[in-house]
Motif scaffolding. Structure first.
Motif, mmCIF file in Angstrom:
data_model
loop_
_atom_site.group_PDB
_atom_site.id
_atom_site.type_symbol
_atom_site.label_atom_id
_atom_site.label_comp_id
_atom_site.label_asym_id
_atom_site.label_seq_id
_atom_site.Cartn_x
_atom_site.Cartn_y
_atom_site.Cartn_z
ATOM 1 N N THR A 1 -18.741 54.071 -34.417
ATOM 2 C CA THR A 1 -19.759 53.798 -33.779
ATOM 3 C C THR A 1 -20.765 55.312 -33.495
ATOM 4 O O THR A 1 -19.739 56.206 -33.907
ATOM 5 N N ALA B 1 -10.267 45.773 -10.987
ATOM 6 C CA ALA B 1 -10.648 46.735 -11.907
ATOM 7 C C ALA B 1 -11.398 47.797 -11.050
ATOM 8 O O ALA B 1 -11.378 49.318 -11.502
ATOM 9 N N ASN C 1 -16.845 44.271 -24.255
ATOM 10 C CA ASN C 1 -17.480 45.104 -25.496
ATOM 11 C C ASN C 1 -16.338 45.811 -26.067
ATOM 12 O O ASN C 1 -15.629 46.705 -25.305
ATOM 13 N N TRP D 1 -20.918 51.511 -18.970
ATOM 14 C CA TRP D 1 -21.918 52.273 -18.116
ATOM 15 C C TRP D 1 -21.696 52.456 -16.527
ATOM 16 O O TRP D 1 -21.844 53.379 -15.554
ATOM 17 N N ASP E 1 -9.505 47.893 -18.301
ATOM 18 C CA ASP E 1 -9.359 47.011 -17.257
ATOM 19 C C ASP E 1 -10.950 46.730 -16.924
ATOM 20 O O ASP E 1 -11.112 45.453 -16.632
ATOM 21 N N TYR E 2 -11.515 47.744 -16.616
ATOM 22 C CA TYR E 2 -12.923 47.468 -16.389
ATOM 23 C C TYR E 2 -13.747 46.777 -17.081
ATOM 24 O O TYR E 2 -14.623 45.776 -16.730
ATOM 25 N N LYS F 1 -23.760 33.853 -16.047
ATOM 26 C CA LYS F 1 -22.303 33.654 -15.830
ATOM 27 C C LYS F 1 -21.934 32.717 -14.864
ATOM 28 O O LYS F 1 -22.672 32.267 -13.779
ATOM 29 N N TYR G 1 -12.994 50.459 -33.664
ATOM 30 C CA TYR G 1 -14.245 50.098 -33.812
ATOM 31 C C TYR G 1 -15.142 50.930 -33.158
ATOM 32 O O TYR G 1 -16.326 51.373 -33.766
ATOM 33 N N LEU H 1 -16.675 48.585 -27.604
ATOM 34 C CA LEU H 1 -16.985 50.170 -27.579
ATOM 35 C C LEU H 1 -16.022 50.495 -26.487
ATOM 36 O O LEU H 1 -15.966 51.874 -26.496
ATOM 37 N N ALA I 1 -13.063 43.104 -16.895
ATOM 38 C CA ALA I 1 -13.211 42.626 -15.740
ATOM 39 C C ALA I 1 -14.793 42.193 -15.620
ATOM 40 O O ALA I 1 -15.310 41.231 -15.024
ATOM 41 N N ILE I 2 -15.682 43.025 -16.280
ATOM 42 C CA ILE I 2 -17.104 42.784 -16.169
ATOM 43 C C ILE I 2 -17.499 41.811 -17.158
ATOM 44 O O ILE I 2 -18.563 41.300 -17.181
ATOM 45 N N ASN I 3 -16.671 41.444 -18.149
ATOM 46 C CA ASN I 3 -17.104 40.474 -19.074
ATOM 47 C C ASN I 3 -16.301 39.104 -19.013
ATOM 48 O O ASN I 3 -16.698 38.056 -19.595
ATOM 49 N N TRP I 4 -15.142 39.060 -18.165
ATOM 50 C CA TRP I 4 -14.334 38.030 -18.142
ATOM 51 C C TRP I 4 -15.260 36.781 -17.705
ATOM 52 O O TRP I 4 -16.041 36.820 -16.872
ATOM 53 N N PRO I 5 -14.925 35.677 -18.322
ATOM 54 C CA PRO I 5 -13.798 35.100 -19.442
ATOM 55 C C PRO I 5 -14.341 35.605 -20.630
ATOM 56 O O PRO I 5 -13.483 35.216 -21.814
ATOM 57 N N ASP I 6 -15.518 36.449 -21.129
ATOM 58 C CA ASP I 6 -15.872 36.302 -22.376
ATOM 59 C C ASP I 6 -15.102 37.900 -22.928
ATOM 60 O O ASP I 6 -14.536 38.599 -21.860
#
Lengths: 155, 149
Positions: A57, B33, A45, A66, A33-34, B20, A53, A47, A37-42
């Motif tokens: 690595t 989140a 990651n 992080w 979820d985190y 962004k 995937y 990882l 949220a930090i990439n939304w709407p993309d």
């Protein structure tokens, strides 16, 4: 300054006192979820969300983003600082040191302490600046990271 | 994306900017989140009338996350972020719902490179800018990169 300082001896006594959270389980869903949220709407990651995937690595599996430190230590006993309630509280800054990845299933213990409390006369009134430190330790006794924080309370 | 190597980094080099379009959707998702349910990030009435802010403001933690995204995207999976700091000096206001127009840009540049205890390290200055070019979140970063040699 005719006005009295908000930083009394009782407030000052809160500096340096350590509180320790009960060990806290890092859940896979919380990580995913985190990461979303930090990439939304993309897309996130991979990882942090795609085990297949992540296995390939150097991390060998999913790790938490992080900046996931923001979520840790909420269950720590609250350090009582006898200040009057602020008109508005704001985050002044984050400074995170990263030593080891956090993984799903980790049990993280957070040791928190207030490093300093200072008072400033701001444009809009009194400002209390609280600097704090949280140290995160995993189930193997390894320190995974340290979060230095600055809190601003406007009066 | 191609892996970045320490050998190819020069002092003064710019980090590819990370743009962004931040709207209430991004704030709400992050609030969920991060369990960060704070009225100045959620409620315009409260922000303006009680907190006396111009609007709802973007949470510092989310700006930190965007700066870390910029660093992670750039240093690649073989790079290791060791430290990232950000100071929330100015306010960022979210854009209108469904807007794809960027409201903030994360930027950075390399300030130092050195080898310490066998690690190939770089130091960077990082920051976020509003569309008007106002720096709202200055910060710094340290990372370890793989070396070719």
């Amino acid at each position: 300054m005719a006005q009295e300082s908000l930083i009394t001896d009782e407030v000052r006594a809160a500096i340096g006192v350590e509180t320790v959270s009960p060990p806290e389980l890092v859940e896979m869903k919380a990580i995913k979820d985190y990461a979303r949220a930090i990439n939304w709407p993309d897309p996130p990651n991979p990882l942090h969300v795609d085990e297949e995937y992540a296995k390939k690595t150097r991390f060998g599996g999913i790790i938490a983003p992080w900046c996931f430190y923001t979520t840790l230590g909420r269950s720590a006993p609250r350090q009582r600082v006898p200040l009057p309630p602020a008109r508005v509280g704001m985050n002044g800054g984050n400074d995170y040191e990263y030593f080891l990845p956090i993984r799903p299933g980790d049990m993280i213990t957070t040791t928190s302490k207030i490093v300093d409390i200072v008072e400033r006369e701001g444009r809009a009134g009194k400002l209390i600046i609280t600097t704090s430190e949280r140290t995160f330790t995993n189930q193997n006794g390894e320190v995974v990271g340290i979060a230095h924080g600055t809190g601003l309370s406007q009066y | 994306m191609a892996q970045l190597f320490w050998d190819d980094v020069e002092i003064g080099m710019e980090i590819p900017p990370y743009k962004k379009a931040v709207t209430l959707m991004e704030l709400n998702r992050y609030a969920g989140a991060n369990e960060e349910y704070v009225l100045i990030h959620m409620d315009r009435d409260y922000s303006q009338k009680v907190a006396r802010l111009p609007d709802v403001i973007v949470m510092g933690n989310l700006k930190y996350a965007y700066l870390s995204n910029m660093m992670i995207n750039w240093i690649g999976e073989e790079g290791t972020l060791k430290r990232l700091s950000a100071q929330y000096r100015g306010m960022d206001i979210p854009g209108p719902a469904l807007s794809t127009e960027p409201t903030m840009i994360c930027k950075g540049k390399v300030t130092n490179k050195y080898i310490q205890d066998g690690d190939h390290c770089i130091e960077c200055e990082v920051w976020t800018e509003t569309n008007e070019g106002q720096v709202t979140t200055p910060g710094s970063a340290i990372a370890i990169l793989p070396a070719r040699s």
